[in-house]
Design a protein around this motif. Structure first.
Motif, PDB file in Angstrom:
ATOM      1  N   ASN A 127       0.801  -1.219   0.000  1.00 27.81           N
ATOM      2  CA  ASN A 127       0.000   0.000   0.000  1.00 27.81           C
ATOM      3  C   ASN A 127       0.835   1.269   0.000  1.00 27.81           C
ATOM      4  O   ASN A 127       0.380   2.319  -0.451  1.00 27.81           O
ATOM      5  CB  ASN A 127      -0.959   0.015   1.199  1.00 27.81           C
ATOM      6  N   SER A 180      -7.172  -3.629   4.111  1.00 32.48           N
ATOM      7  CA  SER A 180      -7.832  -2.386   3.709  1.00 32.48           C
ATOM      8  C   SER A 180      -9.287  -2.621   3.339  1.00 32.48           C
ATOM      9  O   SER A 180     -10.160  -1.809   3.668  1.00 32.48           O
ATOM     10  CB  SER A 180      -7.084  -1.757   2.524  1.00 32.48           C
ATOM     11  N   ARG A 238      -7.527   3.979  -4.329  1.00 31.56           N
ATOM     12  CA  ARG A 238      -6.524   4.593  -3.459  1.00 31.56           C
ATOM     13  C   ARG A 238      -5.202   4.735  -4.202  1.00 31.56           C
ATOM     14  O   ARG A 238      -4.552   5.780  -4.157  1.00 31.56           O
ATOM     15  CB  ARG A 238      -6.329   3.754  -2.196  1.00 31.56           C
ATOM     16  N   ARG A 239      -4.777   3.689  -4.877  1.00 32.59           N
ATOM     17  CA  ARG A 239      -3.493   3.726  -5.567  1.00 32.59           C
ATOM     18  C   ARG A 239      -3.530   4.663  -6.770  1.00 32.59           C
ATOM     19  O   ARG A 239      -2.525   5.275  -7.110  1.00 32.59           O
ATOM     20  CB  ARG A 239      -3.081   2.313  -5.962  1.00 32.59           C
TER      21      ARG A 239
END
Length: 327
Positions: free
Chosen positions: A148, A247, A186-187
């Protein structure tokens, strides 16, 4: 850390043309083009077969890269990461040791896995297009267990050795995240994600642990997600701590509250072996990881059912740093 590839002091000079691509995007565009060529190479299908992976739906899966829509940049701006790669003939790729089947430690801790074999094809495409002998320098991300935070070691055009990032060493720096990197929201916000070279979803293994309600039947992703949202179901879900699985479970907690119990399987454990004795009802794992684990260890939890599409990602790809004007 993989021993760094020595760079010749006398560098080759890349051609500098009138700029048609933002400097911070040129490397990303070149890698996407090479990846589009590599996915259409017959060797890619053999790589998938090596790991027991089914062939993607190239005709209908629009998330997958291709050589028609993804082209090499027509110019290279002086001082860009792409020019550095071509001048040094070295491409630094980040990987993690817990990324099976995409990347994992092999002999002398050098990475092996599906991504590593696929990047060898991409390497051939890059060298053919640019008439170079680019070497792959695999740099292990070691700050945390999962992937992450891998974006924190990504070089930029203006910080090509990650000095400003305070990674602890210029060796803790790479041009691309090239190992296990699933595409998610998110990435995408933290790094410049490529299109996918393999479709990916989060699946679960149904263990032998009986449900709180013995009459309950959960045979699909929709039914499992409904049970996760229901505090009366008493579901226990296990995943790998500090990874995307963690997550996802945190996301469910945020959305539904404390409606289920979250357990963590032990690091480096075989997900199917863990499922045989786990106190959880379901153990998480990607469709790819579960397929490979089933192929490699069919003796574990042989009767356990895989239920796919608990969460569908855009697939597995690579990432470069966000363009400077997007940060």
């Amino acid at each position: 850390m993989i021993k760094k590839v020595l760079i010749a002091s006398t560098m080759l000079t890349a051609t500098v043309c009138a700029t048609t691509v933002n400097a911070s995007e040129a490397l990303h565009q070149a890698m996407s083009a090479a990846m589009g060529e590599a996915i259409e190479d017959a060797r890619y299908l053999q790589v998938l077969a090596n790991y027991g992976m089914p062939v993607p739906d190239f005709n209908n899966d629009k998330s997958l890269v291709n050589s028609t829509d993804y082209k090499y940049p027509t110019s290279i701006e002086k001082g860009s990461l792409l020019q550095r790669v071509l001048d040094t003939e070295t491409l630094r790729l980040g990987w993690i040791a817990v990324g099976s089947p995409w990347s994992m430690p092999g002999k002398d801790n050098e990475p092996i896995g599906l991504s590593v074999e696929y990047w060898a094809i991409i390497q051939d495409k890059l060298n053919a297009h640019y008439n170079k002998n680019i070497k792959l320098d695999w740099v292990e991300y070691t700050s945390k267990v999962g992937n992450n935070d891998m974006y924190k070691w990504l070089a930029t055009d203006n910080d090509q050795d990650c000095v400003k990032l305070n990674t602890g060493s210029i060796e803790n720096c790479y041009d691309i995240i090239g190992g296990a990197y699933a595409i998610n929201a998110r990435r995408k916000a933290l790094s410049y994600m490529s299109p996918a070279y393999y479709p990916l979803n989060m699946s679960v293994v149904r263990t032998r642990t009986p449900f709180k309600d013995p009459t309950m039947k959960l045979n699909s992703a929709e039914e499992i997600l409904a049970a996760i949202a229901d505090p009366k179901s008493g579901l226990i879900i296990a995943g790998y701590e500090d990874t995307g699985e963690h997550s996802i479970m945190n996301g469910w907690k945020k959305k539904y509250g404390n409606t289920f119990t979250m357990n963590f399987r032990t690091p480096q454990s075989n997900v199917l072996e863990y499922a045989e004795t786990a106190g959880a009802h379901f153990v998480m794992g990607t469709n790819a990881r579960l397929a490979v684990t089933r192929q490699n260890t069919p003796e574990f939890c042989a009767e356990c059912e895989f239920i796919p599409n608990i969460l569908v990602f855009g697939g597995v790809g690579f990432a470069t740093s966000l363009p400077e004007n997007n940060k």
